[in-house]
Design a protein around this motif. Sequence first.
Motif, short mmCIF file in Angstrom:
data_model
loop_
_atom_site.label_atom_id
_atom_site.label_comp_id
_atom_site.label_asym_id
_atom_site.label_seq_id
_atom_site.Cartn_x
_atom_site.Cartn_y
_atom_site.Cartn_z
N CYS A 162 -7.36 -11.22 -3.92
CA CYS A 162 -6.27 -10.38 -3.42
C CYS A 162 -5.92 -9.35 -4.49
CB CYS A 162 -5.06 -11.24 -3.05
SG CYS A 162 -4.35 -12.13 -4.45
N GLU A 163 -4.87 -8.59 -4.24
CA GLU A 163 -4.53 -7.48 -5.14
C GLU A 163 -3.38 -7.79 -6.10
OE1 GLU A 163 -4.24 -5.22 -1.42
OE2 GLU A 163 -5.13 -3.56 -2.54
N GLY A 164 -2.71 -8.92 -5.94
CA GLY A 164 -1.62 -9.25 -6.85
C GLY A 164 -0.33 -8.52 -6.57
N ASN A 165 -0.06 -8.24 -5.30
CA ASN A 165 1.11 -7.44 -4.94
C ASN A 165 2.43 -8.17 -5.20
OD1 ASN A 165 -0.52 -5.41 -3.93
ND2 ASN A 165 -0.49 -6.22 -1.86
N ILE A 166 3.39 -7.43 -5.75
CA ILE A 166 4.79 -7.86 -5.82
C ILE A 166 5.59 -6.75 -5.18
CG2 ILE A 166 6.67 -8.59 -7.34
CD1 ILE A 166 4.54 -9.28 -9.44
N LEU A 167 5.75 -6.81 -3.86
CA LEU A 167 6.27 -5.68 -3.09
C LEU A 167 7.63 -5.97 -2.47
CD1 LEU A 167 3.12 -4.57 -1.03
CD2 LEU A 167 3.80 -3.87 -3.33
N VAL A 168 8.47 -4.95 -2.49
CA VAL A 168 9.64 -4.91 -1.62
C VAL A 168 9.46 -3.82 -0.56
CG1 VAL A 168 11.24 -5.82 -3.34
CG2 VAL A 168 10.87 -3.35 -3.21
N SER A 169 8.54 -2.91 -0.77
CA SER A 169 8.41 -1.72 0.08
C SER A 169 7.97 -2.03 1.50
CB SER A 169 7.40 -0.74 -0.54
OG SER A 169 6.15 -1.37 -0.73
N ASP A 170 7.28 -3.15 1.71
CA ASP A 170 6.77 -3.46 3.04
C ASP A 170 7.65 -4.45 3.80
OD1 ASP A 170 6.19 -5.62 1.42
OD2 ASP A 170 4.26 -6.05 2.35
N GLY A 228 1.92 -20.27 4.07
CA GLY A 228 2.15 -19.29 5.13
C GLY A 228 2.68 -17.95 4.65
N HIS A 229 2.50 -17.63 3.38
CA HIS A 229 3.00 -16.37 2.83
C HIS A 229 2.12 -15.18 3.18
CE1 HIS A 229 4.69 -19.61 0.37
NE2 HIS A 229 5.61 -18.78 -0.06
N GLU A 230 0.97 -15.42 3.72
CA GLU A 230 -0.07 -14.42 3.99
C GLU A 230 -0.31 -13.56 2.76
OE1 GLU A 230 -1.70 -11.13 7.05
OE2 GLU A 230 0.21 -12.02 7.59
N GLY A 231 -0.12 -12.22 2.84
CA GLY A 231 -0.43 -11.36 1.71
C GLY A 231 0.68 -11.26 0.68
N ALA A 232 1.78 -12.00 0.86
CA ALA A 232 2.92 -11.89 -0.04
C ALA A 232 3.04 -13.07 -0.99
CB ALA A 232 4.21 -11.76 0.77
N GLY A 233 2.03 -13.94 -1.03
CA GLY A 233 2.15 -15.15 -1.83
C GLY A 233 2.33 -14.91 -3.31
N ILE A 234 1.59 -13.96 -3.87
CA ILE A 234 1.75 -13.67 -5.30
C ILE A 234 3.18 -13.21 -5.58
CG2 ILE A 234 0.95 -12.27 -7.24
CD1 ILE A 234 -1.18 -14.20 -6.28
N GLY A 235 3.64 -12.26 -4.80
CA GLY A 235 4.97 -11.70 -5.02
C GLY A 235 6.09 -12.70 -4.86
N LEU A 236 5.95 -13.63 -3.91
CA LEU A 236 7.03 -14.57 -3.61
C LEU A 236 6.88 -15.90 -4.36
CD1 LEU A 236 7.33 -14.06 0.27
CD2 LEU A 236 8.60 -12.91 -1.56
N ALA A 237 5.88 -16.01 -5.22
CA ALA A 237 5.58 -17.29 -5.86
C ALA A 237 6.74 -17.88 -6.67
CB ALA A 237 4.33 -17.16 -6.73
N PRO A 238 7.37 -17.13 -7.59
CA PRO A 238 8.39 -17.80 -8.42
C PRO A 238 9.59 -18.26 -7.63
CG PRO A 238 8.31 -15.44 -8.88
CD PRO A 238 7.13 -15.74 -8.02
N THR A 239 10.02 -17.50 -6.62
CA THR A 239 11.17 -17.93 -5.83
C THR A 239 10.78 -19.08 -4.90
OG1 THR A 239 10.69 -15.98 -4.48
CG2 THR A 239 12.59 -15.88 -5.91
N THR A 240 9.54 -19.09 -4.42
CA THR A 240 9.07 -20.24 -3.65
C THR A 240 9.12 -21.50 -4.49
OG1 THR A 240 7.64 -18.87 -2.26
CG2 THR A 240 7.10 -21.21 -2.41
#
Length: 391
Positions: free
Chosen positions: A42-50, A342-354
């Motif tokens: 994956c790309e390692g996204n940490i996004l709020v924009s989407d 079930g994070h789909e493409g947001a797993g990297i970005g949401l990892a610490p709060t998960t």
Amino acid sequence: MRVMVIGAGAIGAACALALVEAGADVVVVDRAGVAAETSSRCEGNILVSDKAPGPEADLAILAHTAWRELADRLDADRAPGQPATEFEAKGGVVVAFDGGAEALEAFAGAQRGIGIRAEALDAAQLRELEPHLSPAVARGIHYPDDAQVQPSLATQAMLARARRFGARLLLTEVTGAQIGSGRIVAVDTAEGRIGVDAVVNCAGPWAGEVAVRLGSRLDIRPRRGMILVTTPMPQRVFHKVYDGDYVGAVSSGDAALQTSTVVESTDAGTVLIGSSRERVGFSASAALPPLAEIAAKATKLFPFLADTMLLRTYFGFRPYAPDHLPAIGADGEVAGLFHAAGHEGAGIGLAPTTGALIAHAVLGAELPLFGGKPFDATPFLPTRESLRAAA
């Protein structure tokens, strides 16, 4: 408390770290290795924009802050020879061609209402930020809080820290569970039986299968995505740049192929080009059509890419939840079983709060604060009706 974390990807590593820092005795089990599957593809996204306003956007806003603190901590205390996370607060630029500017601005306006920074750009301002964009791009939105990590390295760093606090890593496959009085008391693996007080299912796109092996059910499905990588070049893309169509693809439930343009540079000089989404199970076949669509759309956004040589392509399977929210919390059928998938493409970005939500669910650790109050994890519970109904 003896806790098994199943899965050594980004979500599993973050959960293991949060649990062991909260005092649990943790063993991480993975059949392939650290970041061996989705988290290295994956790309390692940490996004709020989407993120449209809603529970996932709230989680992403919280994670945006958490990642900055976590990356600093991981990079500062890494052992000799351990690579850094390559955290980069590069910001994002979301663009629209003629006809899409109004929808782009409306989406950004809704995001501003929940505190996401979204700065409108005219054509001249766009060229200042991204001088190599196609002249056909009409409008854009700058999201200064979008960021990036090298996903495999960040996952390795999280798990390395967890292991320094006492977590163990076991490379084997989970085959079943022992249930006593409706509660999971042991997990069977290819290496033998392991007694547990709790289990956290972080098996990504395989989380549904693992849930069945543990005596429960969870509707998580694989969604394939592909990425193109160019040969190294002088930097010509300075942010994560994507077409506004990407937001629609993320939130779509369509099983058919969907492609949208996402382009960004890496520290190594390569350019990563995405993205695609399609539900084809775990099939590796018929890869050429999505790759061709991705390439065609990317050259429309950045014309210089038409004359660029590709270094490689790769694909991964993302864990897709039919109601588009990750499942984080206690299972509804087996006591002692928890899910983080079930994070789909947001797993990297949401990892610490998960990880923080799992530490709360399993151990009763304090919830992170959001808006001055404990974060509301209710929308993410695996027992929610929207996830059950989708099944």
